[in-house]
Design a protein around this motif. Structure first.
Motif, PDB file in Angstrom:
ATOM      1  N   PHE A 100       0.868  -1.179   0.000  1.00 15.83           N
ATOM      2  CA  PHE A 100       0.000   0.000   0.000  1.00 15.83           C
ATOM      3  C   PHE A 100       0.904   1.227   0.000  1.00 15.83           C
ATOM      4  O   PHE A 100       1.158   1.850   1.036  1.00 15.83           O
ATOM      5  N   LEU A 101       1.374   1.562  -1.185  1.00 16.37           N
ATOM      6  CA  LEU A 101       2.325   2.664  -1.325  1.00 16.37           C
ATOM      7  C   LEU A 101       1.694   3.989  -0.911  1.00 16.37           C
ATOM      8  O   LEU A 101       0.570   4.308  -1.315  1.00 16.37           O
ATOM      9  N   GLY A 102       2.405   4.737  -0.088  1.00 15.59           N
ATOM     10  CA  GLY A 102       1.915   6.045   0.325  1.00 15.59           C
ATOM     11  C   GLY A 102       0.971   6.027   1.504  1.00 15.59           C
ATOM     12  O   GLY A 102       0.447   7.072   1.892  1.00 15.59           O
ATOM     13  N   ALA A 103       0.731   4.833   2.077  1.00  7.08           N
ATOM     14  CA  ALA A 103      -0.143   4.762   3.257  1.00  7.08           C
ATOM     15  C   ALA A 103       0.580   5.330   4.474  1.00  7.08           C
ATOM     16  O   ALA A 103       1.801   5.528   4.472  1.00  7.08           O
ATOM     17  N   GLY A 104      -0.181   5.556   5.534  1.00  4.09           N
ATOM     18  CA  GLY A 104       0.366   6.195   6.717  1.00  4.09           C
ATOM     19  C   GLY A 104       0.822   5.225   7.792  1.00  4.09           C
ATOM     20  O   GLY A 104       0.888   4.013   7.584  1.00  4.09           O
ATOM     21  N   GLU A 105       1.069   5.774   8.960  1.00  2.00           N
ATOM     22  CA  GLU A 105       1.672   5.012  10.060  1.00  2.00           C
ATOM     23  C   GLU A 105       0.708   4.021  10.703  1.00  2.00           C
ATOM     24  O   GLU A 105       1.137   3.131  11.445  1.00  2.00           O
ATOM     25  N   ASN A 106      -0.584   4.135  10.402  1.00  2.00           N
ATOM     26  CA  ASN A 106      -1.569   3.228  11.015  1.00  2.00           C
ATOM     27  C   ASN A 106      -1.893   2.018  10.148  1.00  2.00           C
ATOM     28  O   ASN A 106      -2.766   1.226  10.510  1.00  2.00           O
ATOM     29  N   LEU A 107      -1.205   1.879   9.025  1.00  2.00           N
ATOM     30  CA  LEU A 107      -1.562   0.821   8.080  1.00  2.00           C
ATOM     31  C   LEU A 107      -1.527  -0.561   8.717  1.00  2.00           C
ATOM     32  O   LEU A 107      -2.475  -1.345   8.558  1.00  2.00           O
ATOM     33  N   ASN A 108      -0.465  -0.904   9.428  1.00  2.00           N
ATOM     34  CA  ASN A 108      -0.355  -2.252  10.002  1.00  2.00           C
ATOM     35  C   ASN A 108      -1.493  -2.544  10.959  1.00  2.00           C
ATOM     36  O   ASN A 108      -2.052  -3.656  10.971  1.00  2.00           O
ATOM     37  N   ASP A 109      -1.864  -1.572  11.782  1.00  2.00           N
ATOM     38  CA  ASP A 109      -2.988  -1.763  12.700  1.00  2.00           C
ATOM     39  C   ASP A 109      -4.278  -2.021  11.933  1.00  2.00           C
ATOM     40  O   ASP A 109      -5.091  -2.878  12.313  1.00  2.00           O
ATOM     41  N   ILE A 110      -4.463  -1.278  10.850  1.00  2.00           N
ATOM     42  CA  ILE A 110      -5.688  -1.419  10.050  1.00  2.00           C
ATOM     43  C   ILE A 110      -5.753  -2.800   9.407  1.00  2.00           C
ATOM     44  O   ILE A 110      -6.799  -3.464   9.425  1.00  2.00           O
ATOM     45  N   LEU A 111      -4.632  -3.266   8.851  1.00  2.00           N
ATOM     46  CA  LEU A 111      -4.618  -4.584   8.222  1.00  2.00           C
ATOM     47  C   LEU A 111      -4.802  -5.691   9.253  1.00  2.00           C
ATOM     48  O   LEU A 111      -5.490  -6.690   8.989  1.00  2.00           O
ATOM     49  N   ASN A 112      -4.214  -5.522  10.421  1.00  2.00           N
ATOM     50  CA  ASN A 112      -4.380  -6.529  11.478  1.00  2.00           C
ATOM     51  C   ASN A 112      -5.817  -6.595  11.960  1.00  2.00           C
ATOM     52  O   ASN A 112      -6.354  -7.682  12.223  1.00  2.00           O
ATOM     53  N   GLU A 113      -6.469  -5.440  12.079  1.00  2.00           N
ATOM     54  CA  GLU A 113      -7.885  -5.424  12.478  1.00  2.00           C
ATOM     55  C   GLU A 113      -8.745  -6.132  11.440  1.00  2.00           C
ATOM     56  O   GLU A 113      -9.669  -6.883  11.777  1.00  2.00           O
ATOM     57  N   PHE A 114      -8.462  -5.884  10.160  1.00  2.00           N
ATOM     58  CA  PHE A 114      -9.212  -6.529   9.084  1.00  2.00           C
ATOM     59  C   PHE A 114      -9.026  -8.043   9.145  1.00  2.00           C
ATOM     60  O   PHE A 114      -9.999  -8.804   9.050  1.00  2.00           O
ATOM     61  N   SER A 115      -7.788  -8.488   9.339  1.00  2.00           N
ATOM     62  CA  SER A 115      -7.506  -9.921   9.423  1.00  2.00           C
ATOM     63  C   SER A 115      -8.214 -10.553  10.615  1.00  2.00           C
ATOM     64  O   SER A 115      -8.778 -11.645  10.521  1.00  2.00           O
ATOM     65  N   ALA A 116      -8.197  -9.844  11.730  1.00  2.00           N
ATOM     66  CA  ALA A 116      -8.849 -10.367  12.930  1.00  2.00           C
ATOM     67  C   ALA A 116     -10.353 -10.480  12.725  1.00  2.00           C
ATOM     68  O   ALA A 116     -10.997 -11.433  13.192  1.00  2.00           O
ATOM     69  N   SER A 117     -10.936  -9.522  12.018  1.00  2.00           N
ATOM     70  CA  SER A 117     -12.380  -9.554  11.762  1.00  2.00           C
ATOM     71  C   SER A 117     -12.754 -10.732  10.872  1.00  2.00           C
ATOM     72  O   SER A 117     -13.801 -11.350  11.057  1.00  2.00           O
ATOM     73  N   LEU A 118     -11.894 -11.055   9.901  1.00  2.00           N
ATOM     74  CA  LEU A 118     -12.162 -12.198   9.034  1.00  2.00           C
ATOM     75  C   LEU A 118     -11.844 -13.521   9.725  1.00  2.00           C
ATOM     76  O   LEU A 118     -12.449 -14.549   9.427  1.00  2.00           O
ATOM     77  N   ASN A 119     -10.846 -13.495  10.633  1.00  2.00           N
ATOM     78  CA  ASN A 119     -10.418 -14.703  11.342  1.00  2.00           C
ATOM     79  C   ASN A 119     -10.042 -15.807  10.363  1.00  2.00           C
ATOM     80  O   ASN A 119     -10.505 -16.945  10.453  1.00  2.00           O
ATOM     81  N   MET A 120      -9.189 -15.448   9.403  1.00  2.00           N
ATOM     82  CA  MET A 120      -8.760 -16.385   8.370  1.00  2.00           C
ATOM     83  C   MET A 120      -7.257 -16.251   8.166  1.00  2.00           C
ATOM     84  O   MET A 120      -6.662 -15.246   8.559  1.00  2.00           O
ATOM     85  N   PRO A 121      -6.639 -17.240   7.506  1.00  2.00           N
ATOM     86  CA  PRO A 121      -5.196 -17.131   7.226  1.00  2.00           C
ATOM     87  C   PRO A 121      -4.892 -15.907   6.363  1.00  2.00           C
ATOM     88  O   PRO A 121      -5.679 -15.544   5.480  1.00  2.00           O
ATOM     89  N   PHE A 122      -3.750 -15.285   6.629  1.00  2.00           N
ATOM     90  CA  PHE A 122      -3.344 -14.158   5.808  1.00  2.00           C
ATOM     91  C   PHE A 122      -1.835 -14.181   5.651  1.00  2.00           C
ATOM     92  O   PHE A 122      -1.105 -14.819   6.414  1.00  2.00           O
TER      93      PHE A 122
END
Length: 266
Positions: free
Chosen positions: A223-245
């Motif tokens: 995600f080129l140009g994303a900010g400092e919260n990107l990892n938190d956002i992706l981790n939240e999305f993964s946790a919501s899906l509860n699937m392998p990533f």
């Protein structure tokens, strides 16, 4: 990959010389490249009006000599064609379609309507025109042989996804025009989108129940140009899906863009 059509279903080409460079590069490998008329036009920053861009798409599929269609660039415009495309024509004249960014809309729609495997990969203008020989040979091999080293383990489905903003731009359409029939491994990337927009688009996916139910795993590209919260956002999305990533930073708008066979089962 012997005869390539270069078409522009999305944005206009402002540096046509780079496109000629791509054509010459292909010819150095004994590959014929045909540049279609849309590449020379400009209509509100799109490569000609909808009729011209649609005609080039159809003509490229109808051309019996063409085996691979490589889009010139992304930008904007493919979305406007989706309801006008003759998908039976494409189904009856299968080719390998290559593109990314805005071309994600075509990859999704053509797969939905025809089941054909196409390729999320670098395009002609800022891809082939800038490749070294070894990179192109790897690119050519991956497209010809459906090669992709998948970093995701513990999930099965067809590879489906692309540019995140383009995916969510389809959500206003009827589900039957884009929701895949099979379980999917979702792969996503984007460029120059701030964190809050990435968060919003991922929330849209979570709220799109028919699509969410098809997702069995996720591959996060760059995600080129994303900010400092990107990892938190992706981790939240993964946790919501509860699937392998997993992560594959080479799925990107950047230089190290890998080839993903869209619709291939893994």
């Amino acid at each position: 990959m012997k005869n390539i059509a270069i078409i522009a279903p999305s944005g206009c080409i402002k540096n046509i010389e780079k496109l000629y460079s791509a054509k010459q590069f292909l010819e150095n490998f004994g590959i014929s490249g045909t540049i279609y008329p849309s590449c020379f036009e400009n209509f509100r920053n799109m490569a000609g009006d909808d009729n011209l861009r649609l005609k080039d798409l159809h003509d490229a599929y109808l051309n019996k000599n063409i085996d691979t269609i490589i889009c010139a660039r992304g930008g904007y415009g493919a979305l406007r064609l989706l309801d006008k495309i003759d998908y039976n024509l494409i189904k009856d004249n299968p080719k390998k379609l290559v593109g990314s960014s805005d071309i994600t809309a075509l990859l999704i729609s053509i797969y939905k309507k025809t089941g054909q495997i196409n390729y999320h990969a670098k395009m002609a203008l800022n891809g082939i025109s800038e490749m070294q020989a070894d990179e192109f040979l790897n690119y050519k091999n991956a497209i010809e042989n459906n090669f992709y080293y998948c970093p995701l383990k513990g999930a099965e489905g067809v590879l489906w996804g692309g540019n995140l903003a383009t995916i969510t731009s389809l959500f206003g359409a009827p589900y039957e025009t884009y929701i895949p029939n099979e379980d999917i491994i979702l792969f996503i990337e984007d460029i120059n989108e701030p964190d809050y927009k990435i968060d919003r688009m991922l929330a849209q996916i979570l709220r799109n129940t028919p699509l969410r139910e098809k997702i069995k795993g996720v591959i996060f590209g760059e995600f080129l140009g994303a900010g400092e919260n990107l990892n938190d956002i992706l981790n939240e999305f993964s946790a919501s899906l509860n699937m392998p990533f997993a992560f594959d930073p080479a799925i990107t708008h950047g230089k190290a863009n890998t080839i993903v066979p869209f619709g291939m089962r893994i």
